[in-house]
Design an enzyme around this catalytic site. Structure first.
Site, PDB file in Angstrom:
ATOM      1  N   SER A  81       0.799  -1.218   0.000  1.00 43.36           N
ATOM      2  CA  SER A  81       0.000   0.000   0.000  1.00 43.36           C
ATOM      3  C   SER A  81       0.834   1.272   0.000  1.00 43.36           C
ATOM      4  O   SER A  81       0.309   2.346  -0.296  1.00 43.36           O
ATOM      5  CB  SER A  81      -0.929   0.009   1.219  1.00 43.36           C
ATOM      6  OG  SER A  81      -0.183  -0.035   2.425  1.00 43.36           O
TER       7      SER A  81
ATOM      8  N   HIS B  84      -5.281  -4.393  -0.679  1.00 44.78           N
ATOM      9  CA  HIS B  84      -5.236  -3.513  -1.850  1.00 44.78           C
ATOM     10  C   HIS B  84      -5.166  -4.293  -3.162  1.00 44.78           C
ATOM     11  O   HIS B  84      -5.159  -3.677  -4.236  1.00 44.78           O
ATOM     12  CB  HIS B  84      -4.039  -2.570  -1.750  1.00 44.78           C
ATOM     13  CG  HIS B  84      -4.154  -1.589  -0.633  1.00 44.78           C
ATOM     14  ND1 HIS B  84      -4.739  -0.348  -0.782  1.00 44.78           N
ATOM     15  CD2 HIS B  84      -3.770  -1.672   0.666  1.00 44.78           C
ATOM     16  CE1 HIS B  84      -4.709   0.293   0.373  1.00 44.78           C
ATOM     17  NE2 HIS B  84      -4.131  -0.489   1.273  1.00 44.78           N
TER      18      HIS B  84
ATOM     19  N   LYS C   2     -12.351  -1.379   0.834  1.00 45.07           N
ATOM     20  CA  LYS C   2     -11.750  -0.787  -0.363  1.00 45.07           C
ATOM     21  C   LYS C   2     -12.598  -1.151  -1.579  1.00 45.07           C
ATOM     22  O   LYS C   2     -13.662  -0.580  -1.784  1.00 45.07           O
ATOM     23  CB  LYS C   2     -10.296  -1.225  -0.463  1.00 45.07           C
ATOM     24  CG  LYS C   2      -9.505  -0.752   0.773  1.00 45.07           C
ATOM     25  CD  LYS C   2      -8.113  -1.248   0.824  1.00 45.07           C
ATOM     26  CE  LYS C   2      -7.372  -0.675   2.023  1.00 45.07           C
ATOM     27  NZ  LYS C   2      -7.923  -1.096   3.329  1.00 45.07           N
TER      28      LYS C   2
END
Length: 460
Positions: free
Chosen positions: A233, A261, A293
């Site tokens: 990240s 991610h 996310k």
């Protein structure tokens, strides 16, 4: 939108920087200069949090930013659902500070699923799933996540950070060993502390170091866990999954891949680093990810063998003693996963945007570090104050990109961190890169002027 700092603003900023220099010359720092400890001055004050070292450090940082006229880049108010151009601090900005990778937060199907779940089940689970029971969305989401990774089962928890902490803390103890990539998320490190296992941090993506160390010490430990991220990240690069699988098999270790991610970002259909690198996901013992996310929710999950999931559901404190994920959040995440799988063109757009930003930034001379051009690309600026200043100027120009500063990264590695989404367009990406180059130049000129002023003040 303003394309450069107004002369009045620039002159005022130089004045504040000169004042900051005088404060440094007189006190050695920016901010409060009284070095008398509270204990010496007034006696014990255990109840006074302002006397703690962390509070003093924060106070000095706030004072430094105020002195030089830089706005706090954190906790800015965003109005409306996150998109490419939300209203931030009262004005529209092109935003690269959201994890809404596939634009599913606010998608009609996702919003409708959450609203329907509220009408049926309310806004909270009201108890842990162990004692308070489940809602249909809990198992539906877990089964869909397990299918996504090709594993036997999955478990969903209310916090992504807590998912890593409680999983690592539950699986390991003082007889075990955890090896973490040095860029692994804080939640892995906190879980390792909780477990009391022996901890080693290996240089980023240095598999020779990992192999050598395991050869030396594997026999001293009962269980060994290797923890990495599918997409890092801070730097936007990925591990060599095939090499890691080879190493963990040779040394009888577990491999944990944090896909916070990577989900929805890597691979032709967004299935993550395994799909991107052509790896059988069943070769990895522990898949971890977040709902906050790509999946437009809040919480975390572990996907793996049925035995692993049973252990966590009946033993992990972060699951057993924590409220269950709410039905609206579970329903929204499930709907987001369904939309992602039905619309792979979203993944294609995101990946194209990532490639464009990386190429444009490199062509413009920005230091993008290790980024491979997916959803995360840093622009490495240097020291922390400069990174904050560039972010400040960018906001004035209508672009929101947050700085990452020490101690989250080494002091000379402070950066702006660009998060791409499928909903950004080429013009927004190109404008952001151009504005970043402009802002870096403006800050460099200000620093040069300040350096000249410092020479005048000191007589050198």
């Amino acid at each position: 939108m303003t394309t450069q700092a107004e002369p009045e603003d620039r002159a005022a900023l130089i004045g504040r920087l000169r004042a900051a220099h005088r404060m440094r010359a007189g006190s050695g720092t920016i901010g409060p200069t009284d070095r008398t400890s509270p204990r010496q001055a007034t006696g014990p004050k255990a109840f006074d949090f302002a006397s703690l070292p962390r509070a003093k450090t924060l106070s000095m940082q706030h004072a430094a930013m105020e002195t030089v006229g830089l706005s706090n880049p954190f906790f800015r108010v965003h109005d409306g659902a996150p998109g490419p151009e939300p209203v931030i601090s009262g004005a529209p900005r092109i935003s690269f500070s959201s994890y809404n990778y596939l634009g599913l937060n606010g998608h009609p199907k996702v919003a409708a699923a959450a609203k329907d779940a509220i009408d049926r089940y309310g806004v909270s689970a009201m108890a842990s799933r162990v004692v308070g029971g489940e809602r249909p969305y809990h198992r539906a989401l877990e089964e869909r996540l397990a299918a996504h990774y090709g594993t036997e089962d999955a478990v969903v928890m209310v916090s992504g950070h807590a998912t890593n902490v409680t999983t690592v803390g539950t699986l390991l103890d003082q007889d075990d060993l955890i090896l973490m990539d040095q860029l692994s998320h804080n939640s892995i490190a906190e879980g390792a502390k909780l477990s009391r296992a022996h901890r080693l941090v290996f240089p980023h993506n240095d598999y020779d170091w990992l192999e050598e160390r395991l050869t030396q010490i594997r026999g001293r430990h009962r269980h060994v866990l290797i923890a990495v991220e599918g997409l890092y990240s801070m730097d936007g690069d990925s591990p060599d999954l095939a090499r890691l699988i080879e190493i963990k098999r040779r040394h009888d270790a577990w491999l944990m891949v944090d896909e916070a991610h990577g989900m929805g970002v890597l691979g032709p259909t967004g299935r993550g680093v395994a799909e991107a690198q052509g790896i059988d996901p069943q070769s990895v013992e522990i898949w971890m990810g977040t709902l906050s996310k790509t999946l437009a929710g809040c919480g975390g999950y572990i996907s793996g063998s049925r035995a692993l999931i049973d252990i966590l559901k009946f033993s992990a404190p972060g699951f057993v003693f924590s409220v269950g994920i709410s039905a609206p959040v579970a329903a929204a995440a499930l709907a987001a996963l369904e939309v992602m799988e039905a619309e792979p063109e979203r993944v294609e757009r995101l990946q194209a945007n990532g490639r464009r930003l990386l190429a444009s930034a490199r062509e413009a001379g920005l230091d993008t570090g290790l980024s491979q051009g997916s959803a995360v690309t840093p622009a490495i600026i240097g020291d922390s104050i400069k990174a904050i200043a560039v972010s400040h100027f960018l906001l004035q120009k209508g672009v929101s990109v947050l700085p990452i500063t020490h101690p989250a990264v080494p002091e000379r590695q402070a950066r702006l961190r660009f998060f791409l989404t499928s909903e950004h367009n080429a013009a927004q990406i190109d404008e952001a890169v151009g504005r970043t180059v402009e802002s870096c130049g403006e800050v460099d000129r200000l620093v040069a002027e300040l350096t000249g002023q410092q020479a005048d003040l000191t007589g050198t």
